[in-house]
Each structure stands twice: as structure tokens, then as C-alpha cells.
Design a protein around this motif. Structure first.
Motif, PDB file in Angstrom:
ATOM      1  N   PHE A   1      30.341  35.547  27.104  1.00 51.31           N
ATOM      2  CA  PHE A   1      31.019  36.615  26.270  1.00 51.31           C
ATOM      3  C   PHE A   1      31.986  37.467  26.796  1.00 51.31           C
ATOM      4  CE2 PHE A   1      26.874  38.310  27.212  1.00 51.31           C
ATOM      5  CZ  PHE A   1      27.136  39.647  27.921  1.00 51.31           C
ATOM      6  N   HIS A   2      32.856  38.034  26.488  1.00 51.70           N
ATOM      7  CA  HIS A   2      34.128  38.867  27.073  1.00 51.70           C
ATOM      8  C   HIS A   2      34.368  39.883  26.069  1.00 51.70           C
ATOM      9  CE1 HIS A   2      37.506  36.739  25.174  1.00 51.70           C
ATOM     10  NE2 HIS A   2      36.759  35.544  25.390  1.00 51.70           N
ATOM     11  N   GLN A   3      35.116  40.761  26.569  1.00 50.88           N
ATOM     12  CA  GLN A   3      35.946  41.798  25.884  1.00 50.88           C
ATOM     13  C   GLN A   3      36.885  41.290  24.956  1.00 50.88           C
ATOM     14  OE1 GLN A   3      36.527  41.007  28.641  1.00 50.88           O
ATOM     15  NE2 GLN A   3      38.301  41.743  29.651  1.00 50.88           N
ATOM     16  N   LEU A   4      37.239  41.731  23.629  1.00 46.98           N
ATOM     17  CA  LEU A   4      38.448  41.183  22.993  1.00 46.98           C
ATOM     18  C   LEU A   4      39.763  41.529  23.978  1.00 46.98           C
ATOM     19  CD1 LEU A   4      39.779  40.085  20.317  1.00 46.98           C
ATOM     20  CD2 LEU A   4      39.785  42.455  19.592  1.00 46.98           C
ATOM     21  N   GLN A   5      40.681  40.776  23.968  1.00 51.47           N
ATOM     22  CA  GLN A   5      41.925  41.012  24.769  1.00 51.47           C
ATOM     23  C   GLN A   5      42.925  40.683  23.843  1.00 51.47           C
ATOM     24  OE1 GLN A   5      41.693  40.022  29.278  1.00 51.47           O
ATOM     25  NE2 GLN A   5      40.769  38.332  28.161  1.00 51.47           N
ATOM     26  N   VAL A   6      44.097  41.731  23.776  1.00 52.49           N
ATOM     27  CA  VAL A   6      45.129  41.472  22.913  1.00 52.49           C
ATOM     28  C   VAL A   6      46.004  40.683  23.725  1.00 52.49           C
ATOM     29  CG1 VAL A   6      46.912  42.722  21.482  1.00 52.49           C
ATOM     30  CG2 VAL A   6      44.360  43.606  21.630  1.00 52.49           C
ATOM     31  N   ILE A   7      46.568  39.594  23.441  1.00 48.91           N
ATOM     32  CA  ILE A   7      47.360  38.887  24.582  1.00 48.91           C
ATOM     33  C   ILE A   7      48.665  38.599  23.498  1.00 48.91           C
ATOM     34  CG2 ILE A   7      47.559  36.416  25.189  1.00 48.91           C
ATOM     35  CD1 ILE A   7      45.306  38.157  26.472  1.00 48.91           C
TER      36      ILE A   7
ATOM     37  N   ASP B   1      41.667  48.111  14.003  1.00 45.35           N
ATOM     38  CA  ASP B   1      40.829  49.068  14.543  1.00 45.35           C
ATOM     39  C   ASP B   1      40.191  48.454  15.640  1.00 45.35           C
ATOM     40  OD1 ASP B   1      39.442  51.424  15.196  1.00 45.35           O
ATOM     41  OD2 ASP B   1      38.072  51.371  13.471  1.00 45.35           O
ATOM     42  N   LEU B   2      40.481  48.623  16.967  1.00 49.83           N
ATOM     43  CA  LEU B   2      39.724  48.063  17.957  1.00 49.83           C
ATOM     44  C   LEU B   2      38.857  49.122  18.708  1.00 49.83           C
ATOM     45  CD1 LEU B   2      42.611  45.900  19.659  1.00 49.83           C
ATOM     46  CD2 LEU B   2      40.983  45.296  17.652  1.00 49.83           C
ATOM     47  N   THR B   3      37.785  48.608  19.201  1.00 50.84           N
ATOM     48  CA  THR B   3      36.941  49.287  20.155  1.00 50.84           C
ATOM     49  C   THR B   3      37.543  49.781  21.254  1.00 50.84           C
ATOM     50  OG1 THR B   3      35.002  48.178  19.311  1.00 50.84           O
ATOM     51  CG2 THR B   3      34.703  49.309  21.242  1.00 50.84           C
ATOM     52  N   GLN B   4      37.666  51.136  21.623  1.00 47.26           N
ATOM     53  CA  GLN B   4      38.425  51.534  22.899  1.00 47.26           C
ATOM     54  C   GLN B   4      37.445  51.927  23.879  1.00 47.26           C
ATOM     55  OE1 GLN B   4      41.941  51.895  22.696  1.00 47.26           O
ATOM     56  NE2 GLN B   4      41.376  51.022  20.861  1.00 47.26           N
ATOM     57  N   TRP B   5      37.100  50.835  24.676  1.00 48.79           N
ATOM     58  CA  TRP B   5      36.194  50.747  25.720  1.00 48.79           C
ATOM     59  C   TRP B   5      36.851  51.003  27.319  1.00 48.79           C
ATOM     60  CZ3 TRP B   5      34.119  45.940  23.454  1.00 48.79           C
ATOM     61  CH2 TRP B   5      32.896  46.211  22.856  1.00 48.79           C
TER      62      TRP B   5
END
Length: 293
Positions: free
Chosen positions: A214-220, A235-239
């Protein structure tokens, strides 16, 4: 448990009897949610350029790609063997004769001892499973199934065009054929809550999987997700990296101790990545994770 879990490299060595390195190959596949069979555009977060190495060029033969990959890793270990990793797009999405030819070409390359095939759960029909099962008799096969989430509302939003039940059934069918199965998940998909992601982990834990990555969602750049994100429509999780590492610990603690964790983080090329910009290499993230443990 987080500790006392087999390392992925050891897991592979147990299967193949030698040290192995996965080599990405690009066979020129597409996906049913790209070519109009189910939808157009593919998954909203997907830009294959963000994870395809330089030697994964579909314009050259599978043999050439693998030989170039072998040269890239030639100095890593003297006794290295290799797995042909059909990662780009959907690795089973072609007519059976074409798949048979491509897989056979890969396995004919010296020191290639097996296949890793990345695919969608709805692209594993009986004919595909029969082919993979036959290959598995002589060259161990690992099938990586893109699940991403166990929530149908999320799967619909991200344009996966399959359901959780489809993924659940596909994993069981792969394992029933005696083939090693792994799953791929993305954490932080649009509008998913902390509890949503934990629920997915609990559901994954109940399946006969050998591995999970698994990995964090990345905006590409160049993706539908990037367009939505730049317009403030998702709405994206802000980690932070540390917060994400702490959440990985929560996820892993829900998984059975035999399930091997292949990876927890992904790092897209900086020129393509819009968010999150942690600026970390995988080893640096691993150190953060170890400190949390």
C-alpha cells in the motif's frame, strides 16, 4: 503484529530458492476502464509515467526490456535472478494467445525465474487463470490484484469500475488455483475517513493473501485527480510523513502475522508530484516508521 513479520525479500527467496529482483516490463497493455469497455480515462489518480522505470519501454521487446533491466541491477548482487514484472496498466488484459506469447518470451530470458503479474480483479477469467496456473507449475507466479479500497462508493468515485465483491472473489479464485496472491491498496483516497481505511484493512486481513502493498495517495500531474485537487473539488487526508507512518502501524497491526508487507510508501518523480511533497526517499520513510515502532 508489526514486528516478527517476514521480510518481502525473504518471502521471495523462499518461493524461488534464490535472491530475486523484480524487473518492470511494459507489454503495451491497456485497461477496460481506459479503452471504453467499462469506461474511459482510467483510474483518476493514474499516470503510468510516475512508476515506470526507463527500461520499461513498450516500444521495444519484452526481451530487450528485461536485458536492459538486468544491466541496471548487474552490480547489486553477483548471484541475482529476476522476476518479470508485468506492472504497467492491466497485466492480463489481452487475448490468451498474446498473453501466452508475452509470458513465454519473458521466461525465456536467462536468469528470469518467474512472473509477477499486476492486474484488476475483473480481468482474471477462467482462461487467464488456467494459463497462469499452467505456468505456475514450472515457474512460480505471483498475481498482484489492485483492490485500492473495499468501499464501493470510493471505487466508483475513482473510476475503478469494479466492486469490492469482485476483488474478494478474484483473490479466492487465484489462491484456489495454487497461485500466490497479493493485494494493492491506496491509503487516503478522496473522502475516505480513518475508519473507512481501517475497515478495508480488516477486510483484507480475512482474505487468503500472501502479500499486501500500500502507499499514500499521490496527486500526479496529468491525472483527473490533479484537476479535481487543483479546483478544490476533492477532500484528501492531510498527513505529514510521521502521521502517515503512524497510520501505517495501525493498518499493519490489523493484518495477520503471516501476511508480508511489500511496501508502505510510494515516491513519484518530483517533476510529476503535486501532493504530498514530503521529499523523502523510501529508506528515510522507513527510518521514520522504525522510530514510531
Amino acid at each position: 503484529m508489526v514486528t516478527n513479520r517476514p521480510e518481502y525479500s525473504v518471502f521471495l527467496k523462499d518461493i524461488y530458492g534464490c535472491r530475486v529482483q523484480k524487473l518492470n516490463v511494459n507489454a503495451g497493455f491497456t485497461c477496460p476502464n481506459r479503452d471504453g469497455t467499462l469506461a474511459h480515462g482510467g483510474c483518476i489518480y493514474c499516470n503510468n509515467a510516475s512508476f515506470t522505470p526507463a527500461f520499461g519501454n513498450a516500444s521495444v521487446s519484452i526481451t530487450r526490456q528485461l536485458e536492459d533491466g538486468k544491466k541496471f541491477y548487474a552490480n547489486k548482487y553477483s548471484d541475482m535472478h529476476y522476476l518479470a514484472y508485468f506492472q504497467s496498466f492491466t497485466g492480463t488484459y489481452a487475448p490468451i494467445p498474446a498473453l501466452e506469447t508475452l509470458y513465454a518470451e519473458a521466461l525465456a530470458v536467462p536468469d528470469v525465474v518467474g512472473l509477477v503479474v499486476s492486474t484488476r480483479p475483473d480481468c482474471l477469467n477462467d482462461d487467464v487463470l488456467n494459463l497462469l496456473s499452467d505456468i505456475n507449475l514450472t515457474h512460480p507466479v505471483i498475481v498482484e490484484i489492485g483492490i485500492e479500497s473495499s468501499h464501493d462508493r470510493t471505487l466508483q468515485l475513482i473510476n475503478r469500475c469494479h466492486t469490492w465483491q469482485c476483488a474478494h472473489d478474484a483473490i479466492e479464485q487465484v489462491v484456489e488455483r495454487g497461485i500466490t496472491a497479493g493485494a494493492h491498496l491506496i491509503l487516503g483516497l478522496p473522502f475516505e475517513t480513518h475508519n473507512d481505511m481501517l475497515t478495508t484493512a480488516k477486510r483484507i486481513a480475512e482474505l487468503p493473501l500472501s502479500t499486501v502493498k500500500f502507499h499514500q495517495l499521490q496527486v500526479i500531474k496529468g491525472t483527473k485527480l490533479a484537476q479535481l485537487w487543483e479546483k478544490g473539488q476533492v477532500d484528501l487526508t492531510q498527513w505529514s510523513a510521521s502521521q502517515y507512518a503512524a497510520f501505517c502501524k495501525e493498518i499493519i497491526e490489523l493484518l495477520p502475522p503471516h501476511m508480508v508487507i511489500e511496501r508502505m510508501v510510494s515516491t513519484a518523480p518530483s517533476q510529476l508530484l503535486l501532493h504530498p511533497k514530503w521529499g523523502l526517499k523510501p529508506q528515510q520513510f522507513k527510518e521514520i516508521f522504525q522510530n514510531i515502532l
